[in-house]
Design a protein around this motif. Structure first.
Motif, mmCIF file in Angstrom:
data_model
loop_
_atom_site.group_PDB
_atom_site.id
_atom_site.type_symbol
_atom_site.label_atom_id
_atom_site.label_comp_id
_atom_site.label_asym_id
_atom_site.label_seq_id
_atom_site.Cartn_x
_atom_site.Cartn_y
_atom_site.Cartn_z
ATOM 1 N N TYR A 333 0.819 -1.369 0.117
ATOM 2 C CA TYR A 333 -0.031 -0.039 -0.005
ATOM 3 C C TYR A 333 0.858 1.368 0.031
ATOM 4 O O TYR A 333 0.704 2.133 -0.840
ATOM 5 C CB TYR A 333 -0.952 0.186 1.261
ATOM 6 C CG TYR A 333 -1.790 1.327 1.266
ATOM 7 C CD1 TYR A 333 -3.054 1.437 0.714
ATOM 8 C CD2 TYR A 333 -1.461 2.342 2.012
ATOM 9 C CE1 TYR A 333 -3.817 2.594 0.690
ATOM 10 C CE2 TYR A 333 -2.079 3.594 2.243
ATOM 11 C CZ TYR A 333 -3.292 3.613 1.334
ATOM 12 O OH TYR A 333 -4.125 4.740 1.597
ATOM 13 N N ASP A 334 2.009 1.347 0.859
ATOM 14 C CA ASP A 334 2.710 2.506 1.095
ATOM 15 C C ASP A 334 3.288 2.526 -0.253
ATOM 16 O O ASP A 334 3.777 3.904 -0.868
ATOM 17 C CB ASP A 334 3.628 2.338 1.963
ATOM 18 C CG ASP A 334 2.946 2.449 3.499
ATOM 19 O OD1 ASP A 334 1.752 2.901 3.661
ATOM 20 O OD2 ASP A 334 3.718 2.118 4.571
ATOM 21 N N THR A 335 3.793 1.677 -0.988
ATOM 22 C CA THR A 335 4.686 1.718 -2.178
ATOM 23 C C THR A 335 4.008 2.046 -3.245
ATOM 24 O O THR A 335 4.480 3.049 -4.124
ATOM 25 C CB THR A 335 5.450 0.526 -2.596
ATOM 26 O OG1 THR A 335 6.190 0.073 -1.411
ATOM 27 C CG2 THR A 335 6.345 0.436 -3.599
ATOM 28 N N ILE A 336 2.611 1.614 -3.444
ATOM 29 C CA ILE A 336 1.903 1.958 -4.641
ATOM 30 C C ILE A 336 1.366 3.382 -4.525
ATOM 31 O O ILE A 336 1.397 4.226 -5.386
ATOM 32 C CB ILE A 336 0.830 0.876 -5.105
ATOM 33 C CG1 ILE A 336 1.297 -0.432 -5.352
ATOM 34 C CG2 ILE A 336 -0.483 1.695 -5.919
ATOM 35 C CD1 ILE A 336 0.206 -1.466 -5.244
ATOM 36 N N THR A 337 1.040 3.741 -3.333
ATOM 37 C CA THR A 337 0.325 5.072 -2.984
ATOM 38 C C THR A 337 1.428 6.271 -3.044
ATOM 39 O O THR A 337 1.469 7.199 -3.500
ATOM 40 C CB THR A 337 -0.187 5.314 -1.862
ATOM 41 O OG1 THR A 337 0.450 4.894 -0.684
ATOM 42 C CG2 THR A 337 -1.701 4.305 -1.770
ATOM 43 N N GLY A 338 2.643 5.816 -2.705
ATOM 44 C CA GLY A 338 3.953 6.729 -2.731
ATOM 45 C C GLY A 338 4.170 6.807 -4.380
ATOM 46 O O GLY A 338 4.551 8.169 -4.467
ATOM 47 N N ILE A 339 4.194 5.821 -5.168
ATOM 48 C CA ILE A 339 4.512 6.214 -6.469
ATOM 49 C C ILE A 339 3.428 6.946 -7.141
ATOM 50 O O ILE A 339 3.739 8.007 -7.886
ATOM 51 C CB ILE A 339 4.549 4.801 -7.197
ATOM 52 C CG1 ILE A 339 6.012 3.973 -6.662
ATOM 53 C CG2 ILE A 339 4.782 5.058 -8.638
ATOM 54 C CD1 ILE A 339 5.957 2.473 -7.328
ATOM 55 N N GLN A 343 5.809 10.703 -4.253
ATOM 56 C CA GLN A 343 6.548 10.567 -2.975
ATOM 57 C C GLN A 343 7.609 9.498 -2.800
ATOM 58 O O GLN A 343 8.709 9.464 -2.083
ATOM 59 C CB GLN A 343 5.537 10.377 -1.697
ATOM 60 C CG GLN A 343 4.441 11.384 -1.682
ATOM 61 C CD GLN A 343 3.508 10.649 -0.679
ATOM 62 O OE1 GLN A 343 3.336 9.612 -0.316
ATOM 63 N NE2 GLN A 343 2.568 11.674 -0.156
ATOM 64 N N LEU A 344 7.696 8.554 -3.798
ATOM 65 C CA LEU A 344 8.492 7.448 -4.115
ATOM 66 C C LEU A 344 8.995 7.418 -5.402
ATOM 67 O O LEU A 344 8.299 7.963 -6.287
ATOM 68 C CB LEU A 344 8.189 6.034 -3.740
ATOM 69 C CG LEU A 344 7.648 5.943 -2.188
ATOM 70 C CD1 LEU A 344 7.331 4.606 -1.901
ATOM 71 C CD2 LEU A 344 8.975 6.040 -1.276
ATOM 72 N N ASP A 345 10.153 7.151 -5.671
ATOM 73 C CA ASP A 345 10.694 6.745 -7.023
ATOM 74 C C ASP A 345 9.903 5.863 -8.001
ATOM 75 O O ASP A 345 9.159 5.220 -7.366
ATOM 76 C CB ASP A 345 12.237 6.406 -7.035
ATOM 77 C CG ASP A 345 13.284 7.316 -6.575
ATOM 78 O OD1 ASP A 345 12.753 8.556 -6.689
ATOM 79 O OD2 ASP A 345 14.156 6.657 -6.226
ATOM 80 N N TRP A 350 5.536 3.891 -13.998
ATOM 81 C CA TRP A 350 4.097 3.827 -14.013
ATOM 82 C C TRP A 350 3.276 4.946 -13.788
ATOM 83 O O TRP A 350 2.154 5.193 -14.139
ATOM 84 C CB TRP A 350 3.593 2.959 -12.691
ATOM 85 C CG TRP A 350 3.947 1.366 -13.072
ATOM 86 C CD1 TRP A 350 4.178 0.706 -14.018
ATOM 87 C CD2 TRP A 350 3.932 0.383 -11.876
ATOM 88 N NE1 TRP A 350 4.668 -0.294 -13.637
ATOM 89 C CE2 TRP A 350 4.413 -0.852 -12.389
ATOM 90 C CE3 TRP A 350 4.141 0.653 -10.519
ATOM 91 C CZ2 TRP A 350 4.445 -2.065 -11.520
ATOM 92 C CZ3 TRP A 350 4.083 -0.725 -9.487
ATOM 93 C CH2 TRP A 350 4.243 -1.833 -10.368
ATOM 94 N N ARG A 351 4.040 6.251 -13.568
ATOM 95 C CA ARG A 351 3.560 7.316 -13.255
ATOM 96 C C ARG A 351 3.511 8.277 -14.404
ATOM 97 O O ARG A 351 4.516 8.410 -15.310
ATOM 98 C CB ARG A 351 4.380 8.194 -12.225
ATOM 99 C CG ARG A 351 3.459 9.234 -11.520
ATOM 100 C CD ARG A 351 3.941 9.577 -10.413
ATOM 101 N NE ARG A 351 5.573 9.967 -10.196
ATOM 102 C CZ ARG A 351 6.379 9.534 -9.559
ATOM 103 N NH1 ARG A 351 6.034 8.755 -8.374
ATOM 104 N NH2 ARG A 351 7.734 9.961 -9.825
#
Length: 355
Positions: A333-339, A343-345, A350-351
């Motif tokens: 959850y944190d990784t996908i929402t961060g992307i 907020q994340l690389d 995907w972005r």
């Protein structure tokens, strides 16, 4: 397709409070429309003020259910960029649904450009808040006035925008699910792999019954043997058993989720064993008995990751991960929402940034 026509609204709406959005209750100022005919193909691409559409009472969508839709989200990053998450996959799936429902496919590059413009125009509707987003709903309906049982000769595509909060009031907290044994959502050879309204209409009764009994969602079994796990309500489902993550294979009755694909890719990149295969409800019960069922979670655009804290099958009630959010569920959850939110690389690209 011809060029994009834009008519801006002269009566802008008051925006709802970002803390009380719910899901799909409010709609932005504008919408995208496009029409199809046999003679002209897809044409008349427009962004216009949001409002009702006129349809003949004999429009074929009302009688034979020719309809497909998609679900996407737009986010504003901390740098102020407007971004979408893997929109190419959503539009590819839209066309796959069109093919199954005998609806003409759409040029994905043209549609993505038009959606990007619509989001740009209504960007002020992207709500603040860590778990909030602007939900994007493209859909296509059959519009020909005819009662003959065949594919329509005319269609209308629309895209509407809705500021949304978390899909589940629980947020990233475990939900309880009920294993459905009476009703069937889909079966191989049917329309289960398409994102079409009839699949969801077939699920409503079971969902209502489950909620009356205190459950958040329904876990669907296959339509032939009522033995193999398929989906959780509007989400794909994953189980972590003895260190391996297992998810039902795409056998023709399960929607190919964008978040599902993203989870599989992330797990592989982290070195976590992941297997797409048949998963029987008996296997899950046995794994639980042996203490090997470590986590379970649903995945989808609306909720992203929804941990499953308990599951009921007949008289059996299984508590999973002690009824708490598992470590892997939280990391995903944190990784996908961060992307999604910048907020994340974004190592897998995907972005999608809206210019």
């Amino acid at each position: 397709m011809d060029s994009l026509y834009i008519e801006l609204s002269q009566n802008l709406k008051e925006k709802p409070n970002a803390d009380a959005l719910g899901f799909g209750k409010y709609f932005s100022d504008h919408m995208l429309t496009m029409d199809y005919s046999l003679e002209a193909g897809w044409h008349d691409l427009k962004i216009v003020p949001y409002g009702p559409i006129a349809l003949d009472p004999s429009a074929m969508v009302f009688h034979y259910g020719q309809e497909v839709f998609e679900g996407m989200k737009a986010y504003r990053t901390s740098k102020g960029e407007l971004v979408l998450f893997r929109p190419d996959m959503n539009l590819k799936r839209l066309n796959a649904s069109c093919e199954r429902l005998s609806i003409p496919t759409v040029d994905p590059s043209v549609l993505l450009q038009a959606i990007s413009k619509l989001v740009n125009i209504d960007e002020s509707w992207i709500p603040s808040g860590e778990e909030n987003a602007l939900y994007i709903r493209p859909f296509i309906i059959a519009t020909e006035p005819c009662l003959g049982v065949r594919a329509s000769h005319t269609y209308k595509l629309l895209v509407i925008l809705s500021p949304v909060g978390p899909y589940y009031p629980e947020g990233i907290h475990p939900v309880s699910i009920y294993v459905e044994q009476r009703y069937v959502r889909a079966f191989r050879g049917g329309t289960g792999a398409a994102k079409t309204a009839s699949n969801y209409a077939a699920s409503i009764k079971a969902q209502e019954d489950a909620k009356k009994s205190g459950f958040s969602q329904v876990l669907w079994l296959d339509g032939v043997e009522s033995k193999y796990v398929e989906e959780v309500g509007s989400m794909n489902v994953f189980f972590k058993m003895n260190g391996e993550v297992v998810t039902p294979e795409l056998s023709g009755s399960i929607l190919a989720g964008v978040t599902r694909d993203s989870v599989i890719a992330l797990l592989k990149s982290w070195g976590v064993p992941v297997n797409e295969r048949k998963v029987s409800i008996e296997e899950l019960v046995e794994a639980h008995k042996q203490g090997l069922l470590e986590e379970a979670f649903g995945t989808g655009t609306a909720a992203v990751i929804s941990p499953i804290g308990s599951m009921k099958w007949g008289e059996l009630e299984l508590s999973i991960a002690g009824g708490k959010t598992g470590e892997l569920s939280k990391k995903l959850y944190d990784t996908i929402t961060g992307i999604q939110r910048g907020q994340l690389d974004d190592p897998l690209g995907w972005r999608y940034t809206i210019e």
